[in-house]
Design an enzyme around this catalytic site. Structure first.
Site, PDB file in Angstrom:
ATOM      1  N   GLY A 101      -1.015   2.999   6.429  1.00 62.01           N
ATOM      2  CA  GLY A 101      -1.309   2.159   7.722  1.00 62.01           C
ATOM      3  C   GLY A 101      -0.893   0.748   7.704  1.00 62.01           C
ATOM      4  O   GLY A 101      -1.190  -0.027   8.546  1.00 62.01           O
ATOM      5  N   LYS A 102       0.051   0.451   6.986  1.00 60.76           N
ATOM      6  CA  LYS A 102       0.793  -0.790   7.021  1.00 60.76           C
ATOM      7  C   LYS A 102       1.519  -1.203   8.292  1.00 60.76           C
ATOM      8  O   LYS A 102       1.056  -2.314   8.945  1.00 60.76           O
ATOM      9  CB  LYS A 102       1.724  -1.082   5.763  1.00 60.76           C
ATOM     10  CG  LYS A 102       1.044  -0.797   4.461  1.00 60.76           C
ATOM     11  CD  LYS A 102       2.057  -0.875   3.424  1.00 60.76           C
ATOM     12  CE  LYS A 102       3.297  -0.121   3.566  1.00 60.76           C
ATOM     13  NZ  LYS A 102       2.911   1.553   3.161  1.00 60.76           N
ATOM     14  N   THR A 103       2.170  -0.189   8.847  1.00 60.69           N
ATOM     15  CA  THR A 103       2.712  -0.533  10.123  1.00 60.69           C
ATOM     16  C   THR A 103       1.957  -0.578  11.065  1.00 60.69           C
ATOM     17  O   THR A 103       1.949  -1.550  12.145  1.00 60.69           O
ATOM     18  CB  THR A 103       4.078   0.490  10.205  1.00 60.69           C
ATOM     19  OG1 THR A 103       4.720   0.462   9.032  1.00 60.69           O
ATOM     20  CG2 THR A 103       4.967  -0.039  11.408  1.00 60.69           C
ATOM     21  N   GLY A 113       2.157   5.620   4.103  1.00 64.82           N
ATOM     22  CA  GLY A 113       1.161   6.218   5.205  1.00 64.82           C
ATOM     23  C   GLY A 113      -0.178   5.472   5.094  1.00 64.82           C
ATOM     24  O   GLY A 113      -1.176   6.288   5.960  1.00 64.82           O
ATOM     25  N   GLY A 121       1.004  -1.181  -0.053  1.00 59.24           N
ATOM     26  CA  GLY A 121      -0.010  -0.127  -0.084  1.00 59.24           C
ATOM     27  C   GLY A 121       0.817   1.124   0.212  1.00 59.24           C
ATOM     28  O   GLY A 121       1.935   1.373   0.369  1.00 59.24           O
ATOM     29  N   HIS A 153     -11.331  29.132 -14.030  1.00 62.30           N
ATOM     30  CA  HIS A 153     -11.234  27.791 -13.484  1.00 62.30           C
ATOM     31  C   HIS A 153     -12.599  27.698 -13.196  1.00 62.30           C
ATOM     32  O   HIS A 153     -13.349  26.758 -13.498  1.00 62.30           O
ATOM     33  CB  HIS A 153     -10.252  27.620 -12.471  1.00 62.30           C
ATOM     34  CG  HIS A 153      -8.778  27.551 -12.841  1.00 62.30           C
ATOM     35  ND1 HIS A 153      -8.407  26.924 -13.927  1.00 62.30           N
ATOM     36  CD2 HIS A 153      -8.018  28.101 -12.409  1.00 62.30           C
ATOM     37  CE1 HIS A 153      -7.054  26.783 -14.030  1.00 62.30           C
ATOM     38  NE2 HIS A 153      -6.745  27.677 -13.084  1.00 62.30           N
ATOM     39  N   HIS A 174      -8.161  34.925 -13.327  1.00 57.48           N
ATOM     40  CA  HIS A 174      -7.630  33.395 -13.472  1.00 57.48           C
ATOM     41  C   HIS A 174      -8.316  32.295 -12.799  1.00 57.48           C
ATOM     42  O   HIS A 174      -8.777  31.556 -13.226  1.00 57.48           O
ATOM     43  CB  HIS A 174      -5.869  33.349 -13.048  1.00 57.48           C
ATOM     44  CG  HIS A 174      -5.472  31.953 -13.322  1.00 57.48           C
ATOM     45  ND1 HIS A 174      -4.339  31.906 -14.400  1.00 57.48           N
ATOM     46  CD2 HIS A 174      -5.635  30.780 -12.674  1.00 57.48           C
ATOM     47  CE1 HIS A 174      -4.223  30.640 -14.448  1.00 57.48           C
ATOM     48  NE2 HIS A 174      -4.771  29.884 -13.435  1.00 57.48           N
ATOM     49  N   GLU A 175      -8.578  32.608 -11.591  1.00 62.10           N
ATOM     50  CA  GLU A 175      -9.282  31.612 -10.491  1.00 62.10           C
ATOM     51  C   GLU A 175     -10.843  31.721 -11.056  1.00 62.10           C
ATOM     52  O   GLU A 175     -11.369  30.542 -10.954  1.00 62.10           O
ATOM     53  CB  GLU A 175      -8.975  31.813  -9.329  1.00 62.10           C
ATOM     54  CG  GLU A 175      -7.514  31.692  -8.505  1.00 62.10           C
ATOM     55  CD  GLU A 175      -6.804  30.406  -9.310  1.00 62.10           C
ATOM     56  OE1 GLU A 175      -7.616  29.388  -8.966  1.00 62.10           O
ATOM     57  OE2 GLU A 175      -5.649  30.365  -9.116  1.00 62.10           O
TER      58      GLU A 175
END
Ligand code: ADP
Ligand code: MG
Ligand code: ZN
Length: 612
Positions: free
Chosen positions: A208-210, A206, A203, A429, A425-426
């Site tokens: 969550g494997k450990t 971060g 995965g 978008h 510009h924004e």
């Protein structure tokens, strides 16, 4: 290394101390005048001398006027003889009280030896420090073969359990089963089932494997041994292999048990493809893992759990049946899981009443568990910095953007013109996103610069979908072009502010053509280069297509980009009034939340347009 620095500091300190002592003892407070023997003789003749103290070759002369002087006589010649040689009058000499002192032994020797001894002492001290450091190193060498195996306490207060891991229901189920194998093997072996030897957790970083591995340790109630594969990679060849041997032996001794190898990609990388020849040490370590896993017989109830975020580079021998044959893929959390993770990490943080973590989960697609934890931490820090006792919804929201884009740079002074350009510009978008049928809704617009972004428009999908349609991609491309198009239309010139948009749009367009088969001309063929170009596998990946195809790809990529630019331009020119309204509101407010934005565009009654 730090040990060496410490010793060095001590050595320097000692040196300074010795020098101080030395100067303290050997600098007389008042230097008596130095006289030549001729002068002494002359002074005796003129009866100025009261007494002479002879100390070895040194003469301390007390004059009648009360001052002191010094002189040196020849070696091994008596004082009277010396003085007579200088023509001292016999009568005059008798008037002087002569005192012959036994030379003070210690002082003599010290004066003679110390100057030559001191460097020697320093040298000895230096070597002693070196030696001490080396001895420490030697001890480390002795320990090299031992694994730094940590055995986790299966009881204890801070035990991690599945309760601390949000979501992952199926994964937990699978792992519970594995633990069950360990505890009640008979049930399984009776009907001929083999106990799995290895479970590989895969995965993103971060995810969550450990954490999951720690939870298994807490849940299983069998001894759990933890080690990180990066610890194996040492300077000396063969050390990793012997550590592996040691770790497996320890685990076997405590069977039934679980041996967890974190970050196994550090040693489990595809063999024989390293840059500059294979990495001998790593290969030996990997081979040792393979050997040990094969060496387990049925009696050895040890399950090897490993975690990696690079399953693509793992050696295929690790993945074949009988080794890590169980593979568990941990996805990034979906919206419900994100909410659950946020709840877990909000447990010890006092939230203001009415904080809705769900709304935070909505805004954080693509965040890993670690990101979410970090997010809440940032929010708490922000609240504390403002001397508040609880964390508010705005704290959490603003830390989303902080984690994504970096801290707000409110202090950055921008000119009116720059502010206006950024606002348009924004707004470009946002307007394109709000106008197209397949685009994601706008969640927030801001012209406050953050990190390297001048401003930003946050759009988020209504529902999280793993599959995306071509029309959604086209709408996304047009939205990305919206900023560029707005600048072009309103100011009739272009700024550098759109460079990142163009870069991302180009990447997306290229993926559409080469990966998703969305170009009509090229059809359903993948031309993507290996996505995981990594040293472990391929150094120079060949292009598996002709120059003609390469030219076609480029053509199709720019085709998508041009079409989406035209679309953005069309939307903006036809709805210029709405654009002005959004931009003006932005200049005024700097930041618009979703509701405010919707209120601004409501009067224009924007009908959703199709992308094609
Ligand atoms: P990695 O997959 O890189 O080993 P970790 O297990 O170290 O990631 O996860 C980092 C942190 O993220 C954990 O300490 C935990 O606080 C948080 N985290 C990740 N996933 C979850 C989850 N599903 N539930 C709760 N916390 C999680
Ligand atoms: Mg980890
Ligand atoms: Zn932009």
């Amino acid at each position: 290394m730090s040990n060496f620095v410490k010793n060095f500091v001590v050595a320097v300190f000692a040196l300074v101390l010795v020098a101080l002592l030395f100067s303290f003892f050997f600098t007389p407070v008042e230097e008596p005048t130095q006289l030549t023997l001729g002068e002494v003789a002359q002074k005796i003749n003129s009866q100025q001398v009261e007494k002479i103290v002879v100390n070895g070759n040194n003469l301390e002369i007390g004059l009648k006027d009360g001052t002191q002087a010094e002189a040196k006589k020849e070696f091994e010649v008596g004082i009277t003889e010396t003085l007579r040689n200088y023509g001292v009058d016999q009568m005059a000499l008798q008037q002087v009280s002569l005192e012959i002192q036994e030379e003070s032994g210690s002082r003599f020797w010290l004066g003679l030896i110390l100057p030559s001894l001191l460097p020697l002492l320093l040298l000895i001290g230096f070597f002693w420090f070196l030696f001490r450091g080396a001895k420490g190193g030697q001890n480390q060498v002795m320990n090299f073969g031992k694994s730094n195996l940590k055995m986790s306490a299966t009881g204890g207060k801070e035990k991690t359990t599945f309760k601390d891991v949000a979501g992952m229901a199926e994964i937990k189920q699978e792992l519970v089963e594995v633990v069950d194998f360990l505890k009640n093997p008979k049930k399984f072996t009776d009907i001929g089932a083999k106990i799995p030897r290895g479970v590989l957790l895969m995965g993103a970083p971060g995810s969550g494997k450990t954490l999951l591995a720690r939870a298994i340790a807490g849940e299983s109630g069998v001894p759990f041994f933890y080690m990180s594969a990066s610890e194996f990679v040492e300077m000396f060849v063969g050390v990793g292999a012997s550590r592996i041997r040691d770790a497996f032996n320890t685990a076997k001794k405590h069977s039934p048990s679980i041996l967890f190898i974190d970050e196994i990609d550090a040693v489990g990388r595809q063999r024989g493809a390293g840059v500059g020849g294979g990495h001998d040490e790593r290969e030996q370590t990997l081979n040792q893992i393979l050997v040990e896993m094969d060496g387990f017989d049925r009696e050895n109830r040890v399950i090897v759990l490993a975690a990696t975020n690079r399953p693509d580079i793992l050696d295929s021998a690790l993945l074949r049946p009988g080794r890590f044959d169980r593979r568990v893929f941990i996805d990034l959390p979906d919206i419900d899981e994100r909410e659950a993770i946020l709840e877990i990490h909000a447990r010890n943080k006092p939230l203001e009443k009415g904080v809705e973590l769900r709304r935070v989960a909505v805004r954080t697609p693509g965040f890993s568990g670690a990101d979410l934890e970090n997010l809440l931490n940032e929010a708490a820090i922000f609240a504390a910095r403002h001397n508040r006792k609880t964390v508010s919804q705005t704290d959490v929201f603003q830390s989303i953007e902080k984690v994504l884009l970096g801290p707000e740079r409110k202090t950055r002074i921008i000119s009116e013109k720059e502010k206006k350009i950024t606002a348009y510009h924004e707004a470009g978008h946002a307007l394109v996103a709000a106008s197209l049928k397949d685009a994601d809704p706008v969640h927030k617009i801001s012209i406050i610069s953050r990190g390297r972004a001048g401003g930003y428009t946050m759009k988020l999908p209504i529902e999280e979908n793993r599959l995306k349609t071509k029309n959604q991609f086209l709408a996304e491309l047009a939205t990305m072009m919206g900023g560029y198009a707005a600048e072009q239309i309103i100011f009739n010139e272009l700024t550098t502010g759109a460079s990142n948009d163009i870069k991302e749009a180009t990447n997306l367009s290229r993926s559409m053509v080469t990966k998703y088969g969305m170009s009509e001309k090229l059809g359903p063929v993948t031309y993507a280069d290996g996505e995981n170009v990594f040293l472990g596998r391929e150094m120079n990946h060949d292009r598996h297509y002709s120059e003609t195809i390469a030219a076609d790809i480029d053509h199709e990529v720019s085709n998508f980009l041009h079409k989406s630019y035209q679309l953005a331009k069309k939307v903006i020119t036809s709805r210029k009034k709405a654009l002005d309204a959004i931009a003006n509101k932005l200049i005024e407010e700097e930041t618009l939340e979703q509701e405010e934005f919707n209120a601004v565009i409501k009067p224009f009654d924007l009908k959703p347009l199709p992308v094609s």
